[in-house]
Design a protein around this motif. Sequence first.
Motif, short mmCIF file in Angstrom:
data_model
loop_
_atom_site.label_atom_id
_atom_site.label_comp_id
_atom_site.label_asym_id
_atom_site.label_seq_id
_atom_site.Cartn_x
_atom_site.Cartn_y
_atom_site.Cartn_z
N LEU A 99 1.07 -1.17 -0.13
CA LEU A 99 -0.08 0.05 0.04
C LEU A 99 0.95 1.22 -0.06
N PHE A 100 0.64 1.78 -1.26
CA PHE A 100 1.71 3.16 -1.27
C PHE A 100 0.83 4.52 -0.88
N LEU A 101 -0.16 4.55 -1.24
CA LEU A 101 -0.96 5.65 -1.04
C LEU A 101 -2.46 5.22 -0.43
N GLN A 102 -2.69 5.61 1.00
CA GLN A 102 -3.75 5.46 1.48
C GLN A 102 -4.99 6.35 1.10
N ARG A 103 -4.74 7.57 1.28
CA ARG A 103 -5.83 8.60 0.97
C ARG A 103 -5.17 9.98 0.97
N PHE A 104 -6.16 10.91 0.58
CA PHE A 104 -5.78 12.22 0.77
C PHE A 104 -6.43 13.05 1.75
N ASP A 105 -5.75 13.73 2.76
CA ASP A 105 -6.54 14.22 3.85
C ASP A 105 -7.00 15.71 3.11
N GLU A 106 -8.21 16.05 2.61
CA GLU A 106 -8.60 17.13 2.07
C GLU A 106 -9.65 18.16 2.98
N GLN A 107 -9.48 19.50 2.47
CA GLN A 107 -10.02 20.65 3.04
C GLN A 107 -10.39 21.27 1.81
N LEU A 108 -11.82 21.55 1.65
CA LEU A 108 -12.23 22.48 0.68
C LEU A 108 -12.18 23.91 1.25
N CYS A 109 -11.44 24.80 0.77
CA CYS A 109 -11.21 26.29 1.04
C CYS A 109 -11.86 27.20 0.08
N GLY A 110 -12.64 28.46 0.72
CA GLY A 110 -12.83 29.47 0.07
C GLY A 110 -13.78 30.25 0.95
N MET A 111 -13.92 31.56 0.64
CA MET A 111 -14.69 32.41 1.52
C MET A 111 -14.25 32.43 2.97
N GLY A 112 -12.82 32.48 2.93
CA GLY A 112 -12.26 32.65 4.10
C GLY A 112 -12.62 31.37 5.15
N ARG A 113 -13.07 30.20 4.67
CA ARG A 113 -13.52 29.15 5.65
C ARG A 113 -12.76 27.99 4.79
N SER A 114 -12.85 26.90 5.80
CA SER A 114 -12.44 25.77 5.10
C SER A 114 -13.22 24.30 5.67
N PHE A 115 -13.73 23.63 4.94
CA PHE A 115 -14.43 22.32 5.13
C PHE A 115 -13.93 20.98 4.92
N PRO A 116 -14.20 20.35 5.94
CA PRO A 116 -13.33 18.90 5.75
C PRO A 116 -14.17 17.93 4.79
N VAL A 117 -13.34 17.33 3.77
CA VAL A 117 -14.08 16.37 3.08
C VAL A 117 -13.45 14.96 3.38
N GLY A 118 -14.35 13.89 3.37
CA GLY A 118 -13.79 12.46 3.78
C GLY A 118 -13.72 12.49 5.25
N MET A 119 -13.37 11.46 5.95
CA MET A 119 -13.33 11.20 7.34
C MET A 119 -12.08 10.70 7.50
N GLY A 120 -11.57 10.58 8.86
CA GLY A 120 -10.55 9.88 9.48
C GLY A 120 -10.91 9.41 10.82
N ARG A 121 -10.36 8.24 11.29
CA ARG A 121 -10.77 7.63 12.46
C ARG A 121 -9.42 7.63 13.60
N TYR A 122 -9.38 8.20 14.69
CA TYR A 122 -8.15 8.31 15.38
C TYR A 122 -8.53 7.68 16.82
N GLY A 123 -8.17 6.74 17.19
CA GLY A 123 -8.67 6.03 18.36
C GLY A 123 -9.97 5.35 18.18
N SER A 124 -10.83 6.03 19.11
CA SER A 124 -12.32 5.83 18.73
C SER A 124 -13.08 7.07 18.35
N GLN A 125 -12.42 8.04 17.96
CA GLN A 125 -13.03 9.37 17.65
C GLN A 125 -12.90 9.32 16.03
N TYR A 126 -14.23 9.90 15.51
CA TYR A 126 -14.15 10.22 13.97
C TYR A 126 -13.82 11.66 13.99
N SER A 127 -13.26 11.97 12.86
CA SER A 127 -13.10 13.43 12.41
C SER A 127 -13.33 13.74 10.95
#
Length: 688
Positions: free
Chosen positions: A85-113
């Motif tokens: 496995l060379f590339l698992q995923r891209f951690d993505e943020q959609l940015c514009g209008m002075g804000r950013s929005f997460p795209v996709g999800m991650g799981r760290y321990g028992s917490q989702y982000s």
Amino acid sequence: MRGTTRRRPSVPQSTSLPPLLGPEIEPLLTLDHDLLVRTELGLSREWLETDGRGGYAMGTAVDLPTRRHHGLLCCVPDGSDERHLFLQRFDEQLCGMGRSFPVGMGRYGSQYSPERPLALVSFRLVPYPCWTYRFGLVELQREVLTVRGERTTLVRWTVRGPREGLALMTKPLLPFRAAGALTMENMQLDPTVGRVDGGLEFEPYRGLPKLTLSASVGERGFDLGAAFEADPVWYRNISYLAEELRGEAATEEQFSPGWMNLPLEPDQPFTMACSIDGAVEDPAAMWAEEQERRELELARDLAHGNAIEHGASAFLFRDEDGALGLLAGFPWLGQSARDAFLALPGLTLARGDAQACREVLERALAHARDGLLPSELGGRVGRGRYEPTDAGLWFALAADRYAAAKGADAAFVGGALRSGLEAYAEALLAGRAPGLKVAENGLLNNAHGAGTDWMDARVDGLEVTPRPGFAVEQNALWYALLDQLAELASDAGDAQGERRWSGLARAVGLSFKDSLWRENARFLLDSNAPERECADVRCNAIVAAALARSPLEAQQRADVVQRVSLELKTPTGLRTLAPKNAAYEGHYRGGPLKRNAAQHQGSVAVWPIGYYVEASLAAEPGRAAELGALLEGLAEHLQVHGLGHVSELFDGDPPHRPGGAPMHAAGLGELLRARAAVAHALQSEGAQ
């Protein structure tokens, strides 16, 4: 004895049959927001893209990895025997209008982000995975496409809406490890990022190939080097839910070298090529070419009136020498001779592809050693795995089905194929097959502890389901092989050969019924050894009842079908052991040892469904509509777990939760073969 068999069977093919499961694939095409926002449901749906070389991209419908095997670029490096496995995923943020929005999800321990995929509007599976996100008036679409014949994955982002000046801030996560392993922060990793041909190049570890990223905006090239800013960081405590549930190690750390600022213009796709085969000169053109090929393939599959055919090609691949092979399943199963020949007729012949079937058979013949068919399939995906000597028996059955198929090469059947089958039979008769010996009564004796049959799971080195002596399905296949050789000799005008093989078949058929049929139970023993007759009601008996070249009489076959229907049949397949047995395990779960202990002690195996349908139609041809309803119910499983695919097994107890590999070649292949058989029976009934 020859009178109790049918000569070479006809092989129904979907190309000439009416639809059974129907062309409607909307449930496979799209999962909507209401389902996806329920994270646990989205996580249980897994998608698969394959590159035709043994590699894949794979993940979940909510774009959150739940297995260590999940990722965007998993393939076999030159000189290696296993996927990396060379590339698992891209951690993505959609940015514009002075804000950013997460795209996709991650799981760290028992917490989702983030906690839930609230912005995810839909997921579409075919002709390739596509996620649609909505942020106010802006819609973002991400698509993933593996390139057939290349170790390359394409990712394409498209933004739509009234807003301009949007950008995607994305970081690649680079495991650079064996697909089934885990990695942690270490000092050996090289964080250097190279810039080459307008792209980026990563080589975290010497000895593994470089990963190259290159991009296009619309039809124009794009300089990723100018968009990249180094920011080396380790993502910690990444956890995989599916691994936790399997009792496996489930936490790792992954390295990211920095982030890329990707400008997104409305309705202008941004295409990125991720490859270990070097920089892609024009990712947009590569996307267009692969998309056209994929859509033509989908149209062909749907023209057969059956959506489930679309997943069959995932298991066929070509190795580094260009030879065609067949993978047992995804994500962790590689090549296995027995699994290959269990799956082969359904994945090829039932779809009207006799040429692919022949190629795989020829490959096995080329790798035969000392008459054993096959001792190894060759290739690099999973090579080195123990190959049981009874794989040749399943090879012989696949060869017989090929010989009966439309488009079969008669010269190949009467020449190389016949020679290979005779050599294998002679090897068995001479005792050259480890673990399998021909006894005085002509039956194959399965040595205790040899693990020569498909129920070869072990716990602490011991067989969970020891079947010493005469195993029922092996000896049914042995009889069929001898009868097959007699017919091949007859077709060739070899009277002496026909007499010899016919005599052996007759003797084996008589011994089969004498040793394994029990008149008082009207059923078959699962195995028979001097020290123990095993009368466990298992799905192996259905193989003997299903074979066109069966040693059983017609009424005996019907009795086997009736008993299997009463005690083993479920909506998802056949249990491996009847529930009334004291050793029965109704649930396949827990750690590796517990799962292995339950695998063949009651779990539902999917692949015997083809033999159940075959035997049922032979016993009662009027059951075609009933069997069709059974298959339609099983096909509904394609909407859960492995999307468009069949799981390796299910719990024996309701609600029959899926388990094992989510994409299983033999299960899908036998579902396809069963579907063709039922459709053929329905067509025959309509013509009468």
